[in-house]
Design an enzyme around this catalytic site. Structure first.
Site, PDB file in Angstrom:
ATOM      1  N   ASP A   9      -0.545   6.561  12.398  1.00  0.00           N
ATOM      2  CA  ASP A   9      -1.631   5.356  12.411  1.00  0.00           C
ATOM      3  C   ASP A   9      -0.659   3.968  13.618  1.00  0.00           C
ATOM      4  OD1 ASP A   9      -2.737   6.061   9.904  1.00  0.00           O
ATOM      5  OD2 ASP A   9      -2.363   3.992   9.237  1.00  0.00           O
ATOM      6  N   HIS A  10       0.103   4.969  13.547  1.00  0.00           N
ATOM      7  CA  HIS A  10       1.550   3.612  14.270  1.00  0.00           C
ATOM      8  C   HIS A  10       1.451   3.567  15.951  1.00  0.00           C
ATOM      9  CE1 HIS A  10       1.575   0.722  11.677  1.00  0.00           C
ATOM     10  NE2 HIS A  10       2.324   1.964  10.361  1.00  0.00           N
ATOM     11  N   ARG A  18      -2.402  -1.928  24.057  1.00  0.00           N
ATOM     12  CA  ARG A  18      -3.049  -2.102  25.722  1.00  0.00           C
ATOM     13  C   ARG A  18      -4.341  -1.992  25.860  1.00  0.00           C
ATOM     14  NH1 ARG A  18       1.390  -3.354  29.989  1.00  0.00           N
ATOM     15  NH2 ARG A  18       2.091  -4.400  28.573  1.00  0.00           N
ATOM     16  N   HIS A  43      -4.909   6.248   8.526  1.00  0.00           N
ATOM     17  CA  HIS A  43      -6.132   6.119   8.431  1.00  0.00           C
ATOM     18  C   HIS A  43      -7.120   4.845   8.989  1.00  0.00           C
ATOM     19  CE1 HIS A  43      -5.323   2.011   5.002  1.00  0.00           C
ATOM     20  NE2 HIS A  43      -7.329   2.146   5.618  1.00  0.00           N
ATOM     21  N   ARG A  45      -9.097   2.300   9.604  1.00  0.00           N
ATOM     22  CA  ARG A  45      -9.404   1.155   8.673  1.00  0.00           C
ATOM     23  C   ARG A  45     -11.054   0.665   9.588  1.00  0.00           C
ATOM     24  NH1 ARG A  45      -6.201  -2.876   6.644  1.00  0.00           N
ATOM     25  NH2 ARG A  45      -4.268  -1.997   6.354  1.00  0.00           N
ATOM     26  N   ARG A  49      -8.394  -1.163  13.972  1.00  0.00           N
ATOM     27  CA  ARG A  49      -7.312  -1.840  14.413  1.00  0.00           C
ATOM     28  C   ARG A  49      -6.609  -1.244  15.290  1.00  0.00           C
ATOM     29  NH1 ARG A  49      -3.377  -4.100   9.657  1.00  0.00           N
ATOM     30  NH2 ARG A  49      -5.011  -5.381   8.667  1.00  0.00           N
ATOM     31  N   HIS A  50      -5.921   0.541  14.753  1.00  0.00           N
ATOM     32  CA  HIS A  50      -5.071   1.899  15.279  1.00  0.00           C
ATOM     33  C   HIS A  50      -6.246   2.607  15.250  1.00  0.00           C
ATOM     34  CE1 HIS A  50      -4.235   2.459  10.959  1.00  0.00           C
ATOM     35  NE2 HIS A  50      -3.584   1.291  10.738  1.00  0.00           N
ATOM     36  N   GLU A  70      -6.795   8.299   5.118  1.00  0.00           N
ATOM     37  CA  GLU A  70      -7.216   7.611   4.535  1.00  0.00           C
ATOM     38  C   GLU A  70      -7.988   6.835   4.471  1.00  0.00           C
ATOM     39  OE1 GLU A  70      -2.952   6.370   4.907  1.00  0.00           O
ATOM     40  OE2 GLU A  70      -3.776   4.131   3.843  1.00  0.00           O
ATOM     41  N   THR A 100      -0.449  -3.796   6.474  1.00  0.00           N
ATOM     42  CA  THR A 100      -0.759  -2.189   5.737  1.00  0.00           C
ATOM     43  C   THR A 100      -1.098  -2.779   4.769  1.00  0.00           C
ATOM     44  OG1 THR A 100       0.768  -1.002   5.215  1.00  0.00           O
ATOM     45  CG2 THR A 100       2.123  -2.599   5.080  1.00  0.00           C
ATOM     46  N   THR A 101      -1.150  -1.638   3.986  1.00  0.00           N
ATOM     47  CA  THR A 101      -1.556  -1.216   2.225  1.00  0.00           C
ATOM     48  C   THR A 101      -0.121  -1.928   1.544  1.00  0.00           C
ATOM     49  OG1 THR A 101      -2.608   0.317   3.362  1.00  0.00           O
ATOM     50  CG2 THR A 101      -3.050   0.299   0.578  1.00  0.00           C
ATOM     51  N   GLU A 151      -1.255   9.304  -5.399  1.00  0.00           N
ATOM     52  CA  GLU A 151      -0.422   9.413  -4.581  1.00  0.00           C
ATOM     53  C   GLU A 151       0.143   7.612  -5.209  1.00  0.00           C
ATOM     54  OE1 GLU A 151      -0.477   9.246  -0.170  1.00  0.00           O
ATOM     55  OE2 GLU A 151       0.915   7.900   0.274  1.00  0.00           O
ATOM     56  N   HIS A 191       4.704   4.769   0.858  1.00  0.00           N
ATOM     57  CA  HIS A 191       4.668   3.333   1.735  1.00  0.00           C
ATOM     58  C   HIS A 191       6.397   3.012   1.478  1.00  0.00           C
ATOM     59  CE1 HIS A 191       3.646  -0.401   2.498  1.00  0.00           C
ATOM     60  NE2 HIS A 191       2.660   0.395   2.935  1.00  0.00           N
ATOM     61  N   GLY A 192       6.572   2.471   2.201  1.00  0.00           N
ATOM     62  CA  GLY A 192       7.879   2.081   3.093  1.00  0.00           C
ATOM     63  C   GLY A 192       9.099   3.270   3.152  1.00  0.00           C
TER      64      GLY A 192
HETATM   65  N1  PXP Z   1       0.550   6.362   2.272  1.00  0.00           N
HETATM   66  C1  PXP Z   1      -0.233   5.597   2.155  1.00  0.00           C
HETATM   67  C2  PXP Z   1      -1.181   5.813   0.891  1.00  0.00           C
HETATM   68  C3  PXP Z   1      -0.389   4.418   3.033  1.00  0.00           C
HETATM   69  O1  PXP Z   1      -1.485   3.870   2.398  1.00  0.00           O
HETATM   70  C4  PXP Z   1       0.587   4.131   3.921  1.00  0.00           C
HETATM   71  C5  PXP Z   1       0.422   2.992   4.793  1.00  0.00           C
HETATM   72  O2  PXP Z   1      -0.313   3.364   5.497  1.00  0.00           O
HETATM   73  C6  PXP Z   1       1.380   5.029   4.103  1.00  0.00           C
HETATM   74  C7  PXP Z   1       2.092   6.333   2.846  1.00  0.00           C
HETATM   75  C8  PXP Z   1       2.122   5.389   4.538  1.00  0.00           C
HETATM   76  O3  PXP Z   1       3.483   3.626   4.572  1.00  0.00           O
HETATM   77  P1  PXP Z   1       5.373   4.387   5.949  1.00  0.00           P
HETATM   78  O4  PXP Z   1       4.111   3.623   7.445  1.00  0.00           O
HETATM   79  O5  PXP Z   1       5.543   2.631   4.898  1.00  0.00           O
HETATM   80  O6  PXP Z   1       5.711   5.022   5.682  1.00  0.00           O
END
Ligand code: PXP
Length: 241
Positions: A9-10, A18, A43, A45, A49-50, A70, A100-101, A151, A191-192
């Site tokens: 995503d990022h 841009r 993801h 969304r 946004r991305h 996602e 974020t989620t 998950e 996540h994180g």
């Molecule tokens: N898994 C799910 C379901 C998520 O929503 C996210 C965040 O988009 C991630 C994993 C990855 O999280 P992170 O970007 O914090 O590694």
């Protein structure tokens, strides 16, 4: 030892800064694939946004490894998933204001809506995963939906500040992984997760796959995507990088 799903995503977040064409998240996904990622997560969304619609169409077409879409259960997004038919879809809660989620799905409170959305996607042959807190009641309701993958949201573990809380959160993830596995579910987590906190989660018996995004893309800015994915691949399989 767990597999590694890389969330791209990022890469698209940087592109959207841009609103032009680079960096291309699909090109990045193919680089992650080459570096040893087991699956790619993106993801789509509601606010786009991305990741954009065209990105997920290209990911489905160009990836040789598993594409895990996602998504929320907003009807528009479910329609897109049913047309696209990714190998896997991970259902998450979604709020426009969030960065974020923020939490797991409330499978108990959203049971009817989830049932309708899951049935539509299962009919299209999409393997479903629900992003939930490591909580027995949420696991039981996931089983009642006929969904085979969970998950676990690792946000509480990842943001814990003291060793006591970290241990408590890790214990919860371990016990709930054993519970979900004994009920026949495949268990993933994410996540994180970062380079300094992934290994303990990777060592949880029965863990199938870790989905990691932000820390890999952030590290890639300094060391390159190939090295960032390879280092995390080692940690996600319980090694030291
Ligand atoms: N898994 C799910 C379901 C998520 O929503 C996210 C965040 O988009 C991630 C994993 C990855 O999280 P992170 O970007 O914090 O590694």
């Amino acid at each position: 030892m767990p597999l590694l799903g890389v969330n791209i995503d990022h890469v698209a977040t940087i592109r959207q800064a841009r609103r032009e064409f680079d960096p291309d998240p699909v090109k990045a996904a193919l680089m992650c694939q080459k570096a040893g990622a087991d699956s790619i997560v993106a993801h789509l969304r509601e606010d786009r946004r991305h990741i954009h619609d065209q990105d997920v169409v290209r990911l489905k077409k160009e990836l040789a490894i598993r594409f895990n879409l996602e998504m929320s259960i907003a009807p528009e997004i479910v329609n897109i998933a049913c047309r696209l038919r990714p190998v896997q879809a991970t259902l998450v809660p979604e709020r426009r204001q969030e960065l974020t989620t923020e939490g797991g799905l409330d499978v108990i409170g959203q049971f009817r809506r989830l049932k309708t959305a899951c049935a539509r996607m299962q009919d299209r042959g999409i393997e479903l995963s629900l992003f939930i807190a490591p909580d027995k009641a949420q696991i039981d309701k996931t089983i009642a939906l006929g969904v085979g993958i969970v998950e676990f949201h690792t946000g509480c573990y990842a943001t814990a500040k003291t060793s006591t809380v970290i241990k408590k959160e890790l214990h919860k993830l371990t016990v709930m992984t054993a519970y979900a596995r004994s009920a026949g579910l495949v268990v993933n987590a994410g996540h994180g997760l970062k380079y300094d906190n992934t290994r303990p989660v990777a060592m949880i018996p029965g863990m199938y796959e870790l989905n990691i995004g932000h820390s890999i893309i952030a590290h890639a800015v300094c060391v390159g995507l190939d090295r960032a994915v390879k280092q995390m691949r080692v940690l996600a399989s319980g090694g030291t990088a």
